[in-house]
Design an enzyme around this catalytic site. Structure first.
Site, PDB file in Angstrom:
ATOM      1  N   GLU A  90      -6.227 -10.707  -1.169  1.00  0.00           N
ATOM      2  CA  GLU A  90      -7.080 -10.495   0.014  1.00  0.00           C
ATOM      3  C   GLU A  90      -8.550 -10.414  -0.382  1.00  0.00           C
ATOM      4  O   GLU A  90      -9.300  -9.583   0.144  1.00  0.00           O
ATOM      5  CB  GLU A  90      -6.692  -9.203   0.749  1.00  0.00           C
ATOM      6  CG  GLU A  90      -5.248  -9.152   1.201  1.00  0.00           C
ATOM      7  CD  GLU A  90      -4.910  -7.913   2.029  1.00  0.00           C
ATOM      8  OE1 GLU A  90      -5.831  -7.230   2.523  1.00  0.00           O
ATOM      9  OE2 GLU A  90      -3.715  -7.641   2.178  1.00  0.00           O
ATOM     10  N   GLU A  98       0.809  -1.226   0.000  1.00  0.00           N
ATOM     11  CA  GLU A  98       0.000   0.000   0.000  1.00  0.00           C
ATOM     12  C   GLU A  98       0.838   1.270   0.000  1.00  0.00           C
ATOM     13  O   GLU A  98       0.755   2.094   0.895  1.00  0.00           O
ATOM     14  CB  GLU A  98      -0.962   0.006   1.197  1.00  0.00           C
ATOM     15  CG  GLU A  98      -1.908  -1.177   1.163  1.00  0.00           C
ATOM     16  CD  GLU A  98      -2.957  -1.139   2.264  1.00  0.00           C
ATOM     17  OE1 GLU A  98      -2.897  -0.247   3.125  1.00  0.00           O
ATOM     18  OE2 GLU A  98      -3.846  -2.011   2.236  1.00  0.00           O
TER      19      GLU A  98
HETATM   20  C1  XIL Z   1      -6.777  -6.339   8.552  1.00  0.00           C
HETATM   21  C2  XIL Z   1      -7.122  -7.503   9.473  1.00  0.00           C
HETATM   22  O1  XIL Z   1      -8.012  -8.359   8.785  1.00  0.00           O
HETATM   23  C3  XIL Z   1      -7.739  -6.990  10.750  1.00  0.00           C
HETATM   24  O2  XIL Z   1      -7.909  -8.066  11.679  1.00  0.00           O
HETATM   25  C4  XIL Z   1      -6.856  -5.916  11.382  1.00  0.00           C
HETATM   26  O3  XIL Z   1      -7.513  -5.365  12.496  1.00  0.00           O
HETATM   27  C5  XIL Z   1      -6.540  -4.819  10.366  1.00  0.00           C
HETATM   28  O4  XIL Z   1      -5.955  -5.401   9.218  1.00  0.00           O
HETATM   29  N1  XIL Z   1      -5.289  -4.705   3.931  1.00  0.00           N
HETATM   30  C6  XIL Z   1      -4.317  -5.540   4.420  1.00  0.00           C
HETATM   31  C7  XIL Z   1      -4.630  -6.423   5.593  1.00  0.00           C
HETATM   32  O5  XIL Z   1      -3.245  -5.645   3.837  1.00  0.00           O
HETATM   33  O6  XIL Z   1      -3.502  -6.660   6.391  1.00  0.00           O
HETATM   34  C8  XIL Z   1      -5.741  -5.860   6.435  1.00  0.00           C
HETATM   35  O7  XIL Z   1      -6.069  -6.827   7.437  1.00  0.00           O
HETATM   36  C9  XIL Z   1      -6.930  -5.513   5.578  1.00  0.00           C
HETATM   37  C10 XIL Z   1      -6.558  -4.461   4.568  1.00  0.00           C
END
Ligand code: XIL
Length: 304
Positions: free
Chosen positions: A240, A136
């Site tokens: 994701e 990111e």
């Molecule tokens: C999220 C997790 O799912 C949560 O449990 C945590 O509180 C915050 O992070 N992008 C990413 C992930 O790369 O690491 C994130 O995961 C969601 C957004």
């Protein structure tokens, strides 16, 4: 066979999910990971705040649990994440000189990547991929996002990070990853240019990940995004995936885009059951909150 086996039979490397000790401890969730997933990504346990909350003091409790579970159950692992502006301890964000930050990045990446080196890839012949390295880093217009990394080091932090990871683990595939890479938009173009620029003097980035946190009806650009990212010549992955209030077609569209893109190695969903998702109330996953497969799951299985 489950989703992973069927997806693999179509030439892909894996279908996976994020997990961590909290979700591995739920028997119904763990059973679905076993039956339908071939790859795990640590949801939180490998992030900077979890692994090095104070300088030089590493804690691998949660990440070890995830890695050991994956290894004993024959699952591939994508590391997540070695460098990210979020879930970053304050002691890192307050660094303001180049030399200190460079050393801190190198030491962090060496500590985490070195911990899991070889153990997994060599002994067990698993494909170990460090992802989100960095994660990111772009604004929506494709320019570099403001963070301690870009503010102090400019774009050079990308090369610093990838070189440190390569030194720590010579076999893991190194990915860069971002969100909103969901169509052939400006951010995708920024990613493609950066990857080409960084790799111009020798390949240090092996792949590009698109997170694909989508909403219902939002999968229409997925194919164009994968095609554009694949124009780097590198592997691509959906890292994701979750789709708020998804219909079956939303998931089908994303899966078909990966099937149609030869460089797309696999799909990771950001969880298994709607009971355990960071998108509270959005019901974005393939199993409902009682761990029953949803219609979208059946549609994927039938289409494979
Ligand atoms: C999220 C997790 O799912 C949560 O449990 C945590 O509180 C915050 O992070 N992008 C990413 C992930 O790369 O690491 C994130 O995961 C969601 C957004």
């Amino acid at each position: 066979g489950g989703l992973h086996q069927k997806f693999k039979n179509r030439g892909k490397v894996y279908w996976g999910s994020c997990a961590d000790p909290n979700t591995l401890n739920i028997a119904a969730n763990a059973n679905i990971l076993k039956s339908d997933h071939g790859q795990l990504t640590p949801e939180n346990s490998m992030k900077w705040d979890a692994t090095e909350s104070s300088r030089g003091n590493f804690n691998f409790g949660g990440a070890d649990t995830l890695v050991n579970w994956a290894v004993s159950n024959g699952k591939l692992i994508r590391g997540h994440t070695l460098l990210w502006h979020a879930q970053l301890p304050g002691w890192v964000s307050s660094i303001n000189d180049k030399n200190t930050l460079t050393t801190v990045i190198q030491n962090h990446i060496n500590g985490v990547a070195g911990r899991y080196k070889g153990k997994i890839y060599v002994l067990l012949h698993l494909y170990f991929s460090y992802v989100f390295l960095p994660s990111e880093i772009f604004n929506e217009n494709g320019s570099l996002r403001s963070s301690v990394f870009s503010n102090v080091l400019g774009e050079s932090f990308v090369t610093i990070a990838f070189q440190a990871a390569r030194r720590a683990d010579g076999t893991a595939k190194l990915y860069i990853n971002d969100y909103n890479l969901d169509s052939n938009n400006a951010k995708v173009q920024g990613m493609v240019s950066l990857v080409k620029r960084v790799n111009a003097n020798g390949r240090i980035i092996d792949g590009v990940g698109t997170q694909m946190h989508l909403g219902a009806g939002g999968a229409g650009g997925a194919q164009a995004a994968l095609t554009a990212l694949a124009s780097t010549g590198l592997d691509v992955a959906i890292t994701e995936l979750d789709i708020a209030n998804a219909g079956s077609n939303d998931y089908l569209t994303v899966m078909r885009a990966c099937l149609n893109t030869s460089q797309c190695v696999g799909i990771t969903t950001w969880g298994v059951s709607d009971a355990n998702t960071w998108r509270t109330g959005a019901n974005p996953l393939l199993w409902d909150s009682s761990y029953r497969p949803k219609a979208a799951y059946s549609a994927l299985i039938s289409a494979l």
